[in-house]
Design a protein around this motif. Structure first.
Motif, short mmCIF file in Angstrom:
data_model
loop_
_atom_site.label_atom_id
_atom_site.label_comp_id
_atom_site.label_asym_id
_atom_site.label_seq_id
_atom_site.Cartn_x
_atom_site.Cartn_y
_atom_site.Cartn_z
N PRO A 1 0.80 -1.23 0.00
CA PRO A 1 0.00 0.00 0.00
C PRO A 1 0.83 1.27 0.00
CG PRO A 1 0.07 -0.92 2.20
CD PRO A 1 0.80 -1.90 1.31
N VAL A 2 2.16 1.14 0.11
CA VAL A 2 3.04 2.32 0.14
C VAL A 2 4.18 2.10 -0.85
CG1 VAL A 2 2.50 2.94 2.52
CG2 VAL A 2 4.36 1.31 2.06
N PHE A 3 5.03 3.12 -0.98
CA PHE A 3 6.17 3.04 -1.90
C PHE A 3 7.39 3.68 -1.22
CE2 PHE A 3 8.38 4.08 -6.01
CZ PHE A 3 8.52 2.77 -6.41
N PHE A 4 8.54 3.60 -1.89
CA PHE A 4 9.81 4.04 -1.31
C PHE A 4 9.96 5.56 -1.27
CE2 PHE A 4 10.56 -0.15 -3.13
CZ PHE A 4 11.21 -0.82 -2.10
N ILE A 5 9.34 6.27 -2.18
CA ILE A 5 9.54 7.71 -2.30
C ILE A 5 8.19 8.39 -2.47
CG2 ILE A 5 11.90 7.64 -3.21
CD1 ILE A 5 10.73 7.85 -6.02
N LYS A 6 8.17 9.70 -2.29
CA LYS A 6 6.92 10.44 -2.41
C LYS A 6 6.99 11.59 -3.40
CE LYS A 6 8.17 12.55 2.04
NZ LYS A 6 7.72 12.68 3.45
N ASP A 7 8.12 11.72 -4.09
CA ASP A 7 8.27 12.79 -5.09
C ASP A 7 8.82 12.18 -6.37
OD1 ASP A 7 9.36 15.04 -6.65
OD2 ASP A 7 8.90 16.21 -4.85
N PRO A 8 8.16 12.40 -7.52
CA PRO A 8 8.60 11.77 -8.77
C PRO A 8 9.97 12.23 -9.24
CG PRO A 8 6.91 13.41 -9.21
CD PRO A 8 6.96 13.24 -7.72
N LEU A 9 10.45 13.37 -8.72
CA LEU A 9 11.77 13.84 -9.11
C LEU A 9 12.86 12.85 -8.70
CD1 LEU A 9 12.94 16.41 -10.46
CD2 LEU A 9 13.43 17.25 -8.16
N LYS A 10 12.58 12.05 -7.67
CA LYS A 10 13.57 11.10 -7.18
C LYS A 10 13.45 9.72 -7.84
CE LYS A 10 14.52 11.36 -2.73
NZ LYS A 10 14.43 11.42 -1.25
N PHE A 11 12.43 9.53 -8.66
CA PHE A 11 12.17 8.19 -9.19
C PHE A 11 13.31 7.66 -10.07
CE2 PHE A 11 10.19 5.05 -12.02
CZ PHE A 11 9.65 4.19 -11.08
N ASN B 1 -2.13 -9.66 -2.04
CA ASN B 1 -3.09 -8.58 -2.22
C ASN B 1 -2.59 -7.61 -3.28
OD1 ASN B 1 -4.65 -9.61 -0.12
ND2 ASN B 1 -3.69 -8.29 1.43
N GLY B 2 -3.50 -6.79 -3.77
CA GLY B 2 -3.14 -5.70 -4.67
C GLY B 2 -3.68 -4.40 -4.11
N TYR B 3 -2.95 -3.33 -4.36
CA TYR B 3 -3.35 -2.02 -3.84
C TYR B 3 -3.22 -0.97 -4.94
CZ TYR B 3 -2.57 -4.34 0.66
OH TYR B 3 -2.60 -5.23 1.70
N GLY B 4 -4.15 -0.02 -4.95
CA GLY B 4 -3.97 1.12 -5.84
C GLY B 4 -2.80 1.98 -5.37
N SER B 5 -2.45 1.85 -4.08
CA SER B 5 -1.32 2.54 -3.44
C SER B 5 -1.54 4.05 -3.39
CB SER B 5 0.00 2.20 -4.13
OG SER B 5 0.27 0.80 -4.09
N HIS B 6 -1.68 4.69 -4.54
CA HIS B 6 -1.94 6.13 -4.57
C HIS B 6 -3.31 6.46 -3.97
CE1 HIS B 6 1.53 7.03 -7.06
NE2 HIS B 6 1.19 6.06 -7.87
N THR B 7 -3.50 7.73 -3.71
CA THR B 7 -4.82 8.26 -3.38
C THR B 7 -5.47 8.77 -4.66
OG1 THR B 7 -4.10 8.92 -1.17
CG2 THR B 7 -6.07 10.00 -2.04
N TYR B 8 -6.72 8.39 -4.89
CA TYR B 8 -7.47 8.84 -6.06
C TYR B 8 -8.70 9.61 -5.61
CZ TYR B 8 -4.55 5.66 -8.75
OH TYR B 8 -3.47 5.03 -9.33
N GLN B 9 -9.38 10.22 -6.57
CA GLN B 9 -10.58 10.98 -6.26
C GLN B 9 -11.80 10.34 -6.91
OE1 GLN B 9 -12.07 14.46 -8.43
NE2 GLN B 9 -11.42 15.70 -6.68
N TRP B 10 -12.84 10.17 -6.15
CA TRP B 10 -14.14 9.80 -6.68
C TRP B 10 -15.06 11.03 -6.58
CZ3 TRP B 10 -15.94 4.38 -4.48
CH2 TRP B 10 -15.21 3.37 -5.11
N THR B 11 -15.95 11.16 -7.58
CA THR B 11 -16.93 12.24 -7.58
C THR B 11 -18.31 11.64 -7.84
OG1 THR B 11 -15.26 13.73 -8.52
CG2 THR B 11 -17.57 14.47 -8.56
#
Length: 488
Positions: A130-140, A192-202
């Protein structure tokens, strides 16, 4: 029944597929042997660039069935009615190794799901964590370089792996996941599988909610120890591919139950963690899991290259009722994934059968994209290639797919507010304290096994500081184990 005739690429019958044309018996090959030249030239071009990450993959088709009403949160049509089924394609993968790598290794697993909805394809690109190693794409790019083969030694180096983590304290949470008992899944069916990111529903009233996806395996979570993984990888490098293929062929169709966590958009600004930080989870005590439906895999691809290797997923493939969040890693991937496929497969990769939308006639996107390599949607006489036009071409709807991102008083931009426990170590420590004594021992042994191989003392010390910060006992045990291994 007449026999099928072997043909050249132009459709002409092949007279001889066993012998090249020569100038007399035993003579040199003739340049005029079109079938030979075509066959060799095509063979030289059979491979395409492999994915930089997630190269080693397996996939299967299936369906998603809605079991619970979530229309209060999203207007997405494929989620709009209990009992509704939508065709899907799911690709599993390892992350760091190349196309020829083994399946049973310690590595996160990709969990990329394509919904062929009636409103267009919806891609949900996640992992088995459910999580990842980094939080900014500049570091990917730097992160992936540190995990891939070293340019000098040609192999993955603990020095590089742990040096990057030493300089990325936010990785501590994911490292704790990766080095724990679930770091080597027993099969793709048993994780298990996770979307990991936060998404928006409307929803239909325009109300916005932030969501996290959790696909819980109905086969039960099963994992391998480091020793079991090494043994299986040595016996069958394709173990997880074999397992998935054979299970579906036997009619033992794997399934997952989808749950979501739902946060009203207004609560995001004052939540104790940054809800858009990919290195953090939302505790279930704050936002409980709510069941949505069931994912079932029931059909293997006929051709792995055409349907798995060429499958293209992009997190910016949304449908009405679903959209992005201010998650910085997600925002970076909205560009990077689609761009990677344009490089690997060409600008017309969405016309391939596995990627083509089923929401439009013939699987051809109804837009003004034109030409490029291998274009097959060559509208001509009946369609102008610009917009707006006066010829009744496809036009915009004026209806956004999701609500505008309005957080902390800003629309379209977001600076993360201070959250009460928004540090890089708190949740890693919480995860450690949830583990049994045996799980903690295995976690410590797995971390120490890699960290002790690092040649630089300062890199080791920085990593040890992360574990100390997460939990005093965690740090103390890892440090002792590393010291013991290095003294041997």
């Amino acid at each position: 029944m007449s026999k099928r005739v072997l043909t050249t690429e132009s459709g002409a019958p092949v007279a001889d597929n066993q012998n090249s044309a020569t100038a007399g018996v035993g003579g040199p090959i003739l340049l005029q042997d079109q079938h030979l030249l075509e066959k060799l030239a095509r063979f030289n071009r059979e491979r395409i660039p492999e994915r930089v990450v997630h190269a080693r993959g397996s996939g299967a088709y299936g369906y998603f069935e809605v079991t619970d009403d979530v229309t209060a949160y999203t207007s997405a049509d494929f989620l709009g009615e209990v009992g509704k089924r939508t065709e899907t394609f799911l690709r599993f993968s390892t992350v760091a190794d190349s196309l020829g790598g083994a399946d049973a290794v310690r590595d996160p697993r990709g969990f990329a799901l394509k919904f062929y909805t009636e409103e267009g394809n919806y891609d949900l690109v996640g992992n088995n964590t459910p999580v990842f190693f980094i939080k900014d794409p500049l570091k990917f790019p730097d992160f992936i370089h540190s995990q891939k083969r070293d340019p000098f030694t040609g192999k993955q180096e603990p020095d590089n792996v742990w040096d990057f983590w030493a300089h990325a304290p936010e990785a501590t949470h994911q490292v704790t996941w990766l080095m724990g008992d679930r770091g080597i899944p027993a099969s793709y069916r048993h994780m298990n599988g996770y979307g990991s990111h936060t998404y928006q529903w409307t929803n239909a009233q325009g109300e916005a909610f932030f969501v996290k996806y959790h696909f819980k395996t109905n086969q039960g979570v099963r994992s391998l120890s480091a020793e079991q993984g090494a043994e299986l990888a040595g016996k069958d490098a394709n173990s997880h591919q074999t397992d998935l293929l054979q299970a579906i062929e036997r009619g033992v169709n794997p399934s997952w139950t989808l749950h979501v966590q739902i946060m009203p958009a207004a609560e995001a600004a004052n939540y104790r963690f940054n809800p858009f930080d990919l290195t953090k989870v939302w505790p279930h005590s704050d936002y409980p899991l709510q069941r949505v439906g069931r994912l079932v895999l029931d059909r293997n691809p006929d051709n792995v290259f055409s349907e798995v290797e060429q499958a293209a997923f992009s997190p910016n493939n949304f449908v009405p009722g679903i959209g992005p969040s201010p998650d910085k890693m997600l925002q970076g991937r909205l560009f990077a994934y689609a761009d990677a496929h344009r490089y690997r497969l060409g600008v017309n990769h969405t016309q391939l059968a596995v990627n083509a939308p089923k929401a439009v006639p013939g699987g051809t996107a109804d837009n003004y994209g034109r030409d490029g390599l291998m274009a097959s949607n060559a509208y001509g006489r009946e369609r102008k290639n610009y917009e707006p036009n006066s010829y009744d071409g496809p036009a915009e709807t004026g209806k956004p797919l999701s609500a505008p991102l309005a957080v902390n008083g800003h629309t379209g931009t977001h600076e993360a507010p201070a959250h009460t426990k928004d540090d890089d170590f708190f949740q890693a420590g919480e995860l450690y304290r949830l583990m049994s004594a045996e799980e903690k021992s295995r976690l410590v042994a797995n971390i120490a096994g890699g960290l002790s191989q690092v040649s630089r003392d300062d890199v080791i010390e920085k990593n040890l500081a992360h574990f100390h910060a997460a939990d005093a006992d965690y740090g103390k045990r890892v440090e002792a184990a590393v010291r013991a291994l290095r003294e041997d």
